[in-house]
Structures are given as C-alpha cells and as structure tokens.
Design a protein around this motif. Structure first.
Motif, PDB file in Angstrom:
ATOM      1  N   GLY A   1       0.815  -1.216   0.000  1.00 50.00           N
ATOM      2  CA  GLY A   1       0.000   0.000   0.000  1.00 50.00           C
ATOM      3  C   GLY A   1       0.844   1.260   0.000  1.00 50.00           C
ATOM      4  O   GLY A   1       0.533   2.242  -0.682  1.00 50.00           O
TER       5      GLY A   1
ATOM      6  N   ASP B   1       0.761   4.180  -3.061  1.00 49.77           N
ATOM      7  CA  ASP B   1       0.549   5.610  -2.903  1.00 49.77           C
ATOM      8  C   ASP B   1       1.764   6.416  -3.331  1.00 49.77           C
ATOM      9  O   ASP B   1       1.637   7.492  -3.930  1.00 49.77           O
ATOM     10  CB  ASP B   1       0.206   5.937  -1.446  1.00 49.77           C
ATOM     11  CG  ASP B   1      -1.175   5.437  -1.057  1.00 49.77           C
ATOM     12  OD1 ASP B   1      -1.923   4.994  -1.961  1.00 49.77           O
ATOM     13  OD2 ASP B   1      -1.508   5.473   0.140  1.00 49.77           O
TER      14      ASP B   1
ATOM     15  N   VAL C   1      -5.439   2.417  -8.695  1.00 48.53           N
ATOM     16  CA  VAL C   1      -5.982   1.189  -8.123  1.00 48.53           C
ATOM     17  C   VAL C   1      -7.505   1.209  -8.229  1.00 48.53           C
ATOM     18  O   VAL C   1      -8.131   2.226  -7.923  1.00 48.53           O
ATOM     19  CB  VAL C   1      -5.560   1.051  -6.645  1.00 48.53           C
ATOM     20  CG1 VAL C   1      -6.047  -0.258  -6.053  1.00 48.53           C
ATOM     21  CG2 VAL C   1      -4.047   1.163  -6.533  1.00 48.53           C
TER      22      VAL C   1
ATOM     23  N   ARG D   1      -8.557  -1.080  -3.214  1.00 47.37           N
ATOM     24  CA  ARG D   1      -7.884  -0.367  -2.124  1.00 47.37           C
ATOM     25  C   ARG D   1      -8.505  -0.676  -0.752  1.00 47.37           C
ATOM     26  O   ARG D   1      -7.773  -1.051   0.171  1.00 47.37           O
ATOM     27  CB  ARG D   1      -7.881   1.131  -2.405  1.00 47.37           C
ATOM     28  CG  ARG D   1      -7.125   1.949  -1.354  1.00 47.37           C
ATOM     29  CD  ARG D   1      -7.186   3.439  -1.679  1.00 47.37           C
ATOM     30  NE  ARG D   1      -6.535   4.211  -0.640  1.00 47.37           N
ATOM     31  CZ  ARG D   1      -5.235   4.483  -0.603  1.00 47.37           C
ATOM     32  NH1 ARG D   1      -4.437   4.026  -1.563  1.00 47.37           N
ATOM     33  NH2 ARG D   1      -4.713   5.194   0.375  1.00 47.37           N
TER      34      ARG D   1
END
Length: 286
Positions: free
Chosen positions: A209, A213, A219, A224
């Motif tokens: 994750g 970002d 995504v 997510r």
C-alpha cells in the motif's frame, strides 16, 4: 573435438533422447545399466568427458543431445539449468522481475523459490540462489516457454510480492521501489489482491500500500479498501530493514508504514517534492 559413443553409451543416450529426458541422475544410470554405483559413476564420467553429459551438481547431469552438433555445444539457457537443480521450484524475485521488464538492474544470481533449504550452486559461472518458501505460500506461478525451454516462472503479481517480501533478492529496497513504479501500471489488481489474501501477512500488504501511494497507482475503487481490510489494527511496520536503515522515520498513513528509508533512495530527485507533499496531506487526513 567430435563426440563419439560406444554401443552401450549410444543405447543410454538414445533412450534419454527418445524419452525427451533433459537430465539424468546416477541412480537412474545405475538402473539403466544394471550395474553398481561405482560403474555408473565411471560411465557418467566418460560421457561428461565425451561431451554428451554436463555435470550440474553431484549426481545430476544434463543431456547434451545430438542436435547440439558434433562438438556438443551445451545449452546456455541459464533458466533451463536452474529448472533441473531442484523440484518443485519456480523462478522469482530479481530473476522474474527481469523477465517481465520490471527492472533494469543486471542480476548476476538466478533466484529460485523452492520448498527446502539449499546452499547456492554455481554452474557455468552462474550462481543459483534457492529461496525457501513455505508450502502454504507455494503459489502464483505458471509454466512459460523461455528460449525454447518450458520453465516455471512467478506471475508478475507474485514476483512483485516476492520482491517486497524479501528485497535482498531483488536488489534492495531502492530497487524494489523502482520495480513497483513499473509494476503498478502492469499488474492485475484483482490478482494481486487475491495473492495478498492468500499470503496472510499484514506487513506485506502495508508495504504494498505504501508503494501504491508513493507511485500514485491507479488502483480500482474496490481493491484499495479490500487491501486495507487485510491490515491488522495498530500494526506499524518498518519500510526497510532495521539493521540497514534504523527504526526512525515518519509514520505514513493509512498503511502505518514507518518511512525509515530516505525518499531519495526510493524515488528520483525530480519526484521527491511532490511525494513529500502527498504524504503530508495523508497524515492530516489520518
């Protein structure tokens, strides 16, 4: 020097070729010849000297078939050799990332996932590194044809997660960041999510994750939150190894990753200011 065969040697070599058997072990030679271990070893030694077999490791030989010419030029496909060294296996980490064009780094080692602890082996000046993977995580690979040889290769998604899980086999955390920068535009996010579920590792999902970002991955809306649901509550993880990078750094939300690796290691100089602003905003929102 042209290769020759005695009648007995020709029988064994022709049998191997007829059965399309790429490798042969000493026990198999002993059984085929109906002889002792010592005689089988001597037989193999003669075939190695004549250029019909190539020793891969003690007790294991690769056939150099007739199609390789009178002088018996060995197959130089490093993956074909690796596939013969251990079973079950699949290529992953830096090797698979190179195969999929996710890295420009040149890896001198070839990395194989396997289910046993094995020391690295060197064949034809190439070092093969065997990375033990638990049986419960032995998934996410497929059979591909590489230079005419069928080998088992991690899928793109599996290769990415392996690199995240053990960066030392993929060039280190800085190179893993560059791998992820390329991968976020190519992976199947549903496939990556499914592998994340099967992996049962909050830390792995948190680092994934973080890089999603960092590299502004597009995504799907449903992926997510599904990934965030795999993160254990109150779980804070270090981005890089404690030994190399220490334990201090900014806590990046919502993934709760301690950014203990300098951004200039993870992104190019031109991207750094933008990424810092993005993270600051997330901290305020979290």
């Amino acid at each position: 020097m042209e290769r020759t065969l005695s009648r007995n040697e020709a029988r064994v070599i022709l049998d191997l070729e007829w059965r399309n058997q790429k490798t042969v072990t000493l026990p198999e030679l002993r059984q085929a010849l109906g002889t002792s271990d010592a005689n089988a070893r001597l037989f193999a030694h003669r075939l190695v000297g004549k250029g019909w077999l190539e020793r891969l490791r003690p007790g294991l030989f690769q056939l150099v078939p007739a199609e390789r010419g009178r002088e018996g030029v060995p197959d130089m496909n490093t993956l074909a050799v690796g596939a013969a060294l251990v079973s079950p296996y699949f290529f992953s980490f830096g090797t698979a990332c190179t195969h999929y064009g996710l890295t420009e780094q040149v890896f001198s080692d070839v990395y194989l996932a396997c289910q046993e602890r094995r020391r690295p082996a060197t064949v034809r000046d190439t070092r093969y590194v065997f990375v033990r993977v638990p049986k419960s995580r032995f998934f996410g690979f497929e059979e591909l044809n590489v230079l005419g040889q069928a080998v088992r290769m991690a899928t793109t998604e599996r290769a990415v997660l392996d690199a995240l899980d053990r960066p030392r086999y993929a060039g280190g955390i800085g190179e893993v960041s560059r791998i992820l920068a390329r991968a976020v535009r190519r992976v199947s996010w549903p496939a990556l999510l499914e592998l994340g579920r099967l992996w049962h590792s909050s830390a792995l999902v948190q680092r994934l994750g973080y890089f999603m970002d960092l590299h502004r991955a597009a995504v799907p809306d449903d992926v997510r939150p599904a990934l965030l649901a795999l993160v254990r509550p109150q779980s804070n993880v270090l981005l890089g190894s404690r030994r190399k990078w220490g334990t201090t750094g900014k806590l990046v939300r919502p993934w709760n990753v301690v950014e203990n690796v300098p951004l200039d290691v993870l992104v190019s100089e031109g991207e750094m200011p933008r990424r810092r602003i993005a993270f600051a905003q997330r901290d305020q929102d979290g």
